[in-house]
Design a protein around this motif. Structure first.
Motif, PDB file in Angstrom:
ATOM      1  N   ALA A 324      32.923 -28.136 -55.521  1.00  0.00           N
ATOM      2  CA  ALA A 324      32.742 -29.215 -54.550  1.00  0.00           C
ATOM      3  C   ALA A 324      33.995 -30.083 -54.563  1.00  0.00           C
ATOM      4  O   ALA A 324      34.897 -29.884 -55.382  1.00  0.00           O
ATOM      5  CB  ALA A 324      31.502 -30.043 -54.886  1.00  0.00           C
ATOM      6  N   ASN A 416      31.440 -28.769 -49.460  1.00  0.00           N
ATOM      7  CA  ASN A 416      30.104 -28.219 -49.255  1.00  0.00           C
ATOM      8  C   ASN A 416      29.416 -28.772 -48.017  1.00  0.00           C
ATOM      9  O   ASN A 416      29.798 -29.806 -47.461  1.00  0.00           O
ATOM     10  CB  ASN A 416      29.228 -28.503 -50.480  1.00  0.00           C
ATOM     11  CG  ASN A 416      29.571 -27.612 -51.654  1.00  0.00           C
ATOM     12  OD1 ASN A 416      29.840 -26.429 -51.486  1.00  0.00           O
ATOM     13  ND2 ASN A 416      29.582 -28.180 -52.851  1.00  0.00           N
ATOM     14  N   HIS A 417      28.356 -28.065 -47.638  1.00  0.00           N
ATOM     15  CA  HIS A 417      27.482 -28.501 -46.544  1.00  0.00           C
ATOM     16  C   HIS A 417      26.543 -29.604 -47.009  1.00  0.00           C
ATOM     17  O   HIS A 417      26.144 -29.672 -48.175  1.00  0.00           O
ATOM     18  CB  HIS A 417      26.648 -27.322 -46.046  1.00  0.00           C
ATOM     19  CG  HIS A 417      25.431 -27.732 -45.266  1.00  0.00           C
ATOM     20  ND1 HIS A 417      25.477 -27.993 -43.915  1.00  0.00           N
ATOM     21  CD2 HIS A 417      24.145 -27.955 -45.657  1.00  0.00           C
ATOM     22  CE1 HIS A 417      24.263 -28.341 -43.496  1.00  0.00           C
ATOM     23  NE2 HIS A 417      23.438 -28.323 -44.530  1.00  0.00           N
ATOM     24  N   SER A 418      26.157 -30.475 -46.093  1.00  0.00           N
ATOM     25  CA  SER A 418      25.066 -31.417 -46.326  1.00  0.00           C
ATOM     26  C   SER A 418      24.316 -31.625 -45.027  1.00  0.00           C
ATOM     27  O   SER A 418      24.916 -31.638 -43.943  1.00  0.00           O
ATOM     28  CB  SER A 418      25.588 -32.760 -46.840  1.00  0.00           C
ATOM     29  OG  SER A 418      24.518 -33.704 -46.953  1.00  0.00           O
ATOM     30  N   PRO A 421      25.729 -35.448 -43.856  1.00  0.00           N
ATOM     31  CA  PRO A 421      27.112 -35.440 -44.349  1.00  0.00           C
ATOM     32  C   PRO A 421      27.812 -36.777 -44.195  1.00  0.00           C
ATOM     33  O   PRO A 421      27.371 -37.652 -43.438  1.00  0.00           O
ATOM     34  CB  PRO A 421      27.777 -34.384 -43.459  1.00  0.00           C
ATOM     35  CG  PRO A 421      27.028 -34.481 -42.157  1.00  0.00           C
ATOM     36  CD  PRO A 421      25.594 -34.772 -42.552  1.00  0.00           C
ATOM     37  N   GLU A 453      30.608 -37.192 -53.398  1.00  0.00           N
ATOM     38  CA  GLU A 453      30.953 -35.856 -52.917  1.00  0.00           C
ATOM     39  C   GLU A 453      31.229 -35.888 -51.412  1.00  0.00           C
ATOM     40  O   GLU A 453      30.516 -36.540 -50.649  1.00  0.00           O
ATOM     41  CB  GLU A 453      29.833 -34.858 -53.205  1.00  0.00           C
ATOM     42  CG  GLU A 453      30.188 -33.443 -52.741  1.00  0.00           C
ATOM     43  CD  GLU A 453      29.076 -32.419 -52.929  1.00  0.00           C
ATOM     44  OE1 GLU A 453      29.279 -31.260 -52.513  1.00  0.00           O
ATOM     45  OE2 GLU A 453      28.021 -32.785 -53.469  1.00  0.00           O
ATOM     46  N   THR A 455      31.191 -34.039 -47.858  1.00  0.00           N
ATOM     47  CA  THR A 455      30.395 -32.972 -47.243  1.00  0.00           C
ATOM     48  C   THR A 455      30.494 -33.042 -45.732  1.00  0.00           C
ATOM     49  O   THR A 455      30.763 -34.103 -45.159  1.00  0.00           O
ATOM     50  CB  THR A 455      28.904 -33.094 -47.635  1.00  0.00           C
ATOM     51  OG1 THR A 455      28.410 -34.386 -47.222  1.00  0.00           O
ATOM     52  CG2 THR A 455      28.705 -32.932 -49.132  1.00  0.00           C
ATOM     53  N   CYS A 479      21.740 -29.505 -50.896  1.00  0.00           N
ATOM     54  CA  CYS A 479      22.559 -30.694 -50.644  1.00  0.00           C
ATOM     55  C   CYS A 479      21.954 -31.946 -51.267  1.00  0.00           C
ATOM     56  O   CYS A 479      22.663 -32.903 -51.566  1.00  0.00           O
ATOM     57  CB  CYS A 479      22.792 -30.890 -49.151  1.00  0.00           C
ATOM     58  SG  CYS A 479      21.355 -31.447 -48.208  1.00  0.00           S
TER      59      CYS A 479
END
Length: 489
Positions: A324, A416-418, A421, A453, A455, A479
C-alpha cells in the motif's frame, strides 16, 4: 457547536464510534470534541460521571470512555500494543510535563480503575507534533484497549502517581508502528530510520523525492520486487502517439483565461489555483494543460501535474491487501499526488496477460459519455469532433488503450482500492489532445493527513470481470471503509 447541539455524538458512549475507524486522524483536540470522540480540551481522560448511572444500570461509576496519550506526563510509556499510562492531576500545566504534587484517586483516575474492575475497554488516541497541522499537533485514533492493571508509585519527580497498564484488544486493524514512533517523539524524516525499512528508495533516484518501502508484517521482511520502476509512460511497438498540439502564446506564466488558448479548452478558465504549488479546483471530464508548444515556462500553474512528486510517499506492507502507499506529509485537497505510469498498450492484447492486476484502462472518452456505469462530470470542455471512439457508429464501452504497470511502473501501481477513497482519477492532456491516450493522474479528493493510506476507486462494476474460463470472477474487498461493498468486483 455545543450551544447549537451540532456535536456528532453529544452523549458519551463506550467503544468505537460509527464512522471513526482505527487510523482516523484529527488536526486538533477541538475536532475530536466536535465529533464526540474525546470531549475534553485539556484533560487526558474522558469519563462518564454520575450522569451515566441511569442509562447504564448495574455499573459502578465513574467510567472512562477515552484517553489521549500525547506526552503530557513524564512517566508515560508507550510500547505500541501495550501502554503504561499516567493518571491525571499533579502535573505542571505550564507545559514542562513535571509532577508538582501527588495525584489523587478521584475523577479520571478512579474511572480507569473502575474500567479495569468491570472489564470495560477505552478508546486510545495518540498525539504527536506535526508542523503541517494548524495546531502543530496531530491525533490518531488507535482503537480499543483494556485496563489490565493499576498501581501507585513514586514518579520521576518524587510525587505519587497512578499508573495504568493498558493492552490493545485483539482483532482490530493493524496498528501502524510509525504512528507510535510519532507519539513518542522518536520520528525522524530520514528514511534510514523508518521501522521495518526494506528499501531506501524504490525509484532508485528517478523521482525528485525518495520513496522508501517498509515491511513490519512478514518475517523475514522483504521488499517489493518483480517490476522495473519508470516515472514516465513507455509505448508498445506499433502504437503511434498523436503529434504535439498547438500551444498558447502566454509569456512566463498563463494568467489571463480570455487570451490563453489552453484555458479556452478548459471552459475558458484555468483548472488550477496556484495555492500549495497548484491545486485542481474540481474534477473535470478532462484537463488541458500547457504542453511542449506553449510559450509559458515550466512554473506555469497550468502545468501542475507535470512537476513530479511533491509529497514524501512511503510504500508499506499491509496484513490483507499486500503493498500500500501512504504519505508522510499532509496533502491538501485538489493537489496532484502521482501519475499512473507503465507500458501503453492496446486493450485487445490483454487476454495474453491474464492474472495481471496492474492494468489501468484509459476510459476518459467512455467516462465523458457515461458508459458502463461510469460517472459523468459536470464541467464542460472543448474537444475536437473527430475524437469519438466509435465502432459501427457506436461508442465502444471498452477503451482501445490501457496502461500496463505489471512489469514496469511507478509508485501508483501500489495504491489500493477503497470504496470510500481519498484520491480521484483525472484524465489530463498536455503534449497532445487525443483522449484515447490521456495521462492518468491521481489527485487528493480531500485533505489527507500524514500516514493515512492513499486509495482510489478502481471502478469495477460487480460481476464485470470474467476469467479465461468464461466464468465471472469474484474478489473480496478489504478496504475497511464504513460503506465497503465487500467485493472489489
Amino acid at each position: 457547536m455545543r450551544r447549537k447541539k451540532e456535536i456528532l455524538y453529544p452523549e458519551k458512549r463506550f467503544g468505537n464510534l460509527p464512522g471513526v475507524n482505527v487510523g482516523h486522524q484529527f488536526f486538533s483536540r477541538c475536532e475530536m470534541v466536535a465529533i464526540g470522540l474525546h470531549s475534553h480540551w485539556l484533560n487526558g481522560i474522558d469519563y462518564i460521571g454520575k450522569t451515566g448511572k441511569k442509562e447504564y444500570k448495574g455499573y459502578t461509576f465513574p467510567l472512562a470512555v477515552a484517553i489521549v496519550l500525547s506526552g503530557q506526563y513524564e512517566d508515560d510509556v508507550d510500547n505500541s500494543e501495550e501502554i503504561v499510562y499516567t493518571g491525571q492531576g499533579g502535573n505542571d500545566l505550564l507545559g514542562n510535563k513535571r509532577q508538582i504534587e501527588d495525584q489523587k484517586m478521584i475523577r479520571g483516575n478512579l474511572a480507569l480503575k473502575n474500567n479495569m474492575e468491570q472489564s470495560i475497554p477505552v478508546r486510545v488516541v495518540r498525539g504527536h507534533k506535526c508542523v503541517t497541522s494548524y495546531s502543530n499537533k496531530l491525533y490518531t485514533y488507535d482503537g480499543l484497549y483494556k485496563v489490565d492493571k493499576y498501581w501507585a508509585a513514586k514518579g520521576a519527580a518524587g510525587y505519587t502517581v497512578y499508573k495504568y497498564r493498558l493492552k490493545r484488544l485483539p482483532g482490530q486493524p493493524v496498528l501502524l508502528t510509525n504512528q507510535v514512533y510519532f507519539s513518542r517523539g522518536q520520528w525522524s524524516k530520514l528514511s534510514s530510520e523508518l521501522p521495518g525499512l526494506v528499501c531506501k528508495d524504490i525509484c532508485d533516484g528517478q523521482e525528485n523525492i525518495c520513496i522508501p518501502a517498509t515491511n513490519i508484517i512478514d518475517d523475514p521482511p522483504f521488499a517489493p520486487s518483480g517490476f522495473t520502476y519508470t516515472k514516465s509512460i513507455t509505448v508498445e511497438s506499433g502504437i503511434k502517439i498523436p503529434s504535439s498540439a498547438p500551444g498558447c502564446n502566454c509569456k512566463g506564466k498563463c494568467t489571463n483565461p480570455r487570451t490563453c488558448s489552453c484555458a479556452k479548452l478548459n471552459g475558458s478558465d484555468f483548472p488550477y489555483v496556484s495555492k500549495n504549488g497548484g491545486r485542481l479546483v474540481e474534477a473535470m471530464d478532462v484537463v488541458f494543460e500547457c504542453g511542449p508548444n506553449c510559450l509559458c515556462g515550466p512554473e506555469c500553474v497550468n502545468r501542475t501535474s507535470q512537476q513530479g512528486l511533491k509529497y514524501k510517499l512511503e510504500v508499506y506492507r499491509t496484513q490483507y491487501k499486500g503493498w500500500a502507499v501512504r504519505s508522510m506529509d499532509y496533502i491538501p485537497s485538489g493537489a496532484p499526488v502521482c501519475e499512473y505510469t507503465g507500458l501503453l498498450r492496446k486493450t485487445k492484447t490483454l487476454d495474453a496477460v491474464s492474472g495481471n492486476d496492474y492494468i489501468f484502462e484509459i476510459d476518459c472518452w467512455q467516462t465523458m459519455n457515461g458508459l458502463g456505469g461510469r460517472e459523468r462530470r459536470l464541467r464542460d470542455v472543448s474537444l475536437p469532433s473527430d475524437h469519438a471512439d466509435k465502432r459501427d457508429g457506436k461508442i465502444s464501452e471498452r477503451p482501445d488503450f490501457c496502461i500496463d504497470a505489471g512489469s514496469s511502473g511507478n509508485v501508483a501501481r501500489f495504491i489500493n482500492h477503497s470504496c470510500e477513497p481519498n484520491l480521484f482519477v483525472q484524465c489530463v492532456l498536455s503534449s497532445h489532445h487525443d483522449v484515447k491516450f490521456a495521462r492518468i493522474v491521481l489527485f487528493a479528493a480531500d485533505n489527507i493527513p500524514a500516514l493515512q493510506e492513499l486509495t482510489y476507486d478502481y471502478g469495477y462494476a460487480l460481476d464485470s470481470v470474467v476469467g479465461p474460463d468464461g466464468k465471472i470472477k469474484k474478489l473480496a474487498c478489504f478496504c475497511g471503509a464504513t460503506g465497503c461493498r465487500k467485493r472489489l468486483y
